[in-house]
Design a protein around this motif. Sequence first.
Motif, mmCIF file in Angstrom:
data_model
loop_
_atom_site.group_PDB
_atom_site.id
_atom_site.type_symbol
_atom_site.label_atom_id
_atom_site.label_comp_id
_atom_site.label_asym_id
_atom_site.label_seq_id
_atom_site.Cartn_x
_atom_site.Cartn_y
_atom_site.Cartn_z
ATOM 1 N N UNK A 113 -0.484 8.040 17.682
ATOM 2 C CA UNK A 113 -1.554 8.935 18.079
ATOM 3 C C UNK A 113 -1.005 10.084 18.363
ATOM 4 N N UNK A 114 0.543 10.514 18.494
ATOM 5 C CA UNK A 114 1.312 11.644 18.515
ATOM 6 C C UNK A 114 1.317 12.704 17.098
ATOM 7 N N UNK A 115 0.768 11.933 16.107
ATOM 8 C CA UNK A 115 1.165 12.540 14.788
ATOM 9 C C UNK A 115 -0.059 13.259 14.240
ATOM 10 N N UNK A 116 0.138 14.495 13.516
ATOM 11 C CA UNK A 116 -1.023 15.066 12.881
ATOM 12 C C UNK A 116 -1.390 14.289 11.705
ATOM 13 N N UNK A 117 -0.707 13.791 10.815
ATOM 14 C CA UNK A 117 -1.111 13.132 9.668
ATOM 15 C C UNK A 117 -0.892 11.712 9.815
ATOM 16 N N UNK A 118 -1.621 10.794 10.014
ATOM 17 C CA UNK A 118 -1.486 9.399 9.912
ATOM 18 C C UNK A 118 -2.368 8.651 8.920
ATOM 19 N N UNK A 119 -1.971 7.820 8.038
ATOM 20 C CA UNK A 119 -2.406 7.109 6.983
ATOM 21 C C UNK A 119 -2.582 5.842 7.216
ATOM 22 N N UNK A 136 0.829 -1.233 -0.044
ATOM 23 C CA UNK A 136 0.064 0.101 0.130
ATOM 24 C C UNK A 136 0.979 1.315 -0.139
ATOM 25 N N UNK A 137 1.878 1.089 0.338
ATOM 26 C CA UNK A 137 3.133 2.248 0.407
ATOM 27 C C UNK A 137 3.178 2.712 -0.913
ATOM 28 N N UNK A 138 3.133 1.976 -1.757
ATOM 29 C CA UNK A 138 3.457 2.436 -3.289
ATOM 30 C C UNK A 138 2.125 3.227 -3.793
ATOM 31 N N UNK A 139 1.069 3.007 -3.479
ATOM 32 C CA UNK A 139 -0.157 3.798 -3.702
ATOM 33 C C UNK A 139 0.092 5.255 -2.854
ATOM 34 N N UNK A 140 0.636 5.257 -1.729
ATOM 35 C CA UNK A 140 0.812 6.282 -0.937
ATOM 36 C C UNK A 140 1.743 7.193 -1.710
ATOM 37 N N UNK A 192 -4.305 7.896 0.809
ATOM 38 C CA UNK A 192 -3.648 9.111 0.591
ATOM 39 C C UNK A 192 -4.489 10.328 0.010
ATOM 40 N N UNK A 193 -5.350 10.168 -1.015
ATOM 41 C CA UNK A 193 -6.395 11.069 -1.566
ATOM 42 C C UNK A 193 -7.373 11.669 -0.430
ATOM 43 N N UNK A 194 -7.790 10.644 0.507
ATOM 44 C CA UNK A 194 -8.675 11.303 1.451
ATOM 45 C C UNK A 194 -7.735 12.008 2.349
ATOM 46 N N UNK A 195 -6.537 11.720 2.558
ATOM 47 C CA UNK A 195 -5.749 12.678 3.662
ATOM 48 C C UNK A 195 -5.206 13.864 3.062
ATOM 49 N N UNK A 196 -5.376 14.158 1.618
ATOM 50 C CA UNK A 196 -4.624 15.198 0.906
ATOM 51 C C UNK A 196 -4.871 16.553 1.689
ATOM 52 N N UNK A 198 0.606 9.116 -4.915
ATOM 53 C CA UNK A 198 -0.510 10.294 -4.619
ATOM 54 C C UNK A 198 0.507 11.517 -4.309
ATOM 55 N N UNK A 199 1.682 11.039 -3.393
ATOM 56 C CA UNK A 199 2.530 12.147 -3.197
ATOM 57 C C UNK A 199 3.259 12.710 -4.247
ATOM 58 N N UNK A 200 3.784 11.773 -5.271
ATOM 59 C CA UNK A 200 4.371 12.353 -6.546
ATOM 60 C C UNK A 200 3.507 13.133 -7.312
ATOM 61 N N UNK A 201 2.226 12.684 -7.608
ATOM 62 C CA UNK A 201 1.210 13.486 -8.424
ATOM 63 C C UNK A 201 1.070 14.914 -7.894
#
Length: 677
Positions: free
Chosen positions: A632-638, A396-400, A664-668, A403-406
């Motif tokens: 739980x300490x992080x602002x952005x967790x996928x 699933x990291x590949x999918x993330x 990743x799209x949902x968390x953009x 999106x990051x590259x796009x």
Amino acid sequence: MSPSFEDIFKNDPDKSFIINYAPLFANLSVSEKNLIIEKSKVADYNKGDIVYRQLDEPDAFYCVISGRVKISVVTDGKKETLEYLNYGNYFGIISLLTGDPHSVNAEAANDSKVLRITKEDFQIILDRIPRLALDLSRTLSRRLRKKDIRGKRIFESSIISVVNTARGQERLLYANHLALSLKKETGKSIMLINVFENAKPADEALSLQEGYFLTDEAIKKATLQDADSGISILNTSYDSLSASDYAANFNFLLTSLTGDFRFIVVYLPVFASASGFKILSQSDIIHIIADCARDSLQNTKDLITELIQKVNCPQEQIKVIANADREGGCFSCEEASKLLGYTIYAALPEGPRVAKKTILEEPVTEYAKVMRRIAREAGDVRVGLALSGGAAFGLAHIGVIKVLEKENIPIDVVSASSMGAVIGALWAAGLNSSKLERVALELNNNKKKVFHLMVDPVFPKLAFFGGRNIRRLLEKYIGKKTFQDARFPLKVVACNLTKREKVVYDSGNICDAVMASLALPGIFSPAKINGDLLIDGGIIEPVPIGTLLQMGIKKIIAVNVFPSPEDIARGYELNLKRAEEEKKKAEAKGFLARVIYNIGTRINKIFFPNVFDIIVNSIQVMEYVIAERDCVMMDVVLRPVSPGVNWFELFKAEELIKAGVEEANNALPQIKALISE
């Protein structure tokens, strides 16, 4: 008997997490950490709550655990925001050390947890931990305040000095490039101070000579504004015959500027006078520009030794920037590091040296990319990506990444464990998301190929499988590349089973590090390095957030692919439903189809679950608990999850990658908000 650090970790994870990972505390001993835990409390603030107000008397030391704290000032009735502080940032320290009233307001920008140590307890800590007092004294110098009628405009200033042992004008160009890059990457106020030795007439440069009285008006008059970039430039001059006389003037100059500029880049000529070292002692970071030639490296080594001995400069403050080989006969960066006895921080590749054109107009050049990385670290705006382990789930990291590259999301450093290390290493070695996807899809719906990749039996002393086929796959795409060859900093986490400690690889052969990190206990043979056994990094840090936090990374995107108990329950129900549908299809097709279905079902019950399922699922239960505690300490967790997929089902690559894309799209919106802070 006082409780152990481990007991406190269980009872108060917020407090122990910040003390274990925040750069200020991370290198303290266990007993020193226990003292801070004993003397501190966790305070909860709702959005808009006031931590303290401007002109309040100091009463405590504060360090952000989670959320954000807004620092602001009120001048002539107008409120101005100076800075947003997040994980690991501490505040209230200057007033606590000086006894002066607070010069700023501190307010919770959103719901926040803050470590709080009272004034009395903080003094006890400083008395018992002298090195902590030394670290904080450096903060005092960075947060110098101008006590004039303008008030405070900058929460913290950083002074970066650039000195040179290289040939030519690289140091002057580098200082310009660094200032321009800092402005571009941080958007903060930047001052570039050029110090010239007998090179500028008095009417063109601010004199630093003894007897010349500096004033704010003289400094303001001599300051130039670069319209294209927005940086301020101040040219200064001195007489080399009396170089020891102007240190006081220069220090006054720096003190005058720290109230107005977030970053001050100082280009210094090479000199070894006491005055020169006094100026360097005011720096927070020192960049030494060196050629990879023997004479330059020896001069650099001598300079580093003098800085450590004469200025008491910590080694981590000194960054050696190496020029690429332009004339031949020079050493490689690895060879230069060995000769220097000091790690080369960055290598400047061949390329144009025109300041504005290179940095502002040609950002895709390799030279500009290196300058960007240096500036983003110096500017404390780096974005870290933490890739978890998780066996097949890690696809699933590949999918993330796709999106990051796009979306052109900047990633400055990647930390990774186990399967995350495989994906992160391939990405760092030069494979973009499209190539990563193609490699993974070669396994899609191909159980035979997955079996061949994973199953290479060895004598079952340390594990069932050797992992040789996985290594061949890695070497096919990574070859013999080292971490120095990676296109961005990569941190691979493994567990030293012999010493029961975490190991972070960021040098040497990439494939060696990855094989150590993915050695699932009992499944794949552990790596043997220097007599120690290295196993799966996920055992000790399943989502390597702490590795990034210890580097001082404030903006972190954590990707946790471990399924929760709820995900497992959903998957179980989904698999039951799928089995029922397959049974109905078999019954509808007739007698032969029913026989084949029943035989397949019985065979499946014989082989599943098996010892491998028990080992891996047991490990992943533990990893899930640790991962949730850290995330739980992080602002952005996928959390990209594919219910019903098992840990070994690499042949479901398409489904797993799709889950990463969707998550990743949902968390953009969250990701972009984090990046733009």
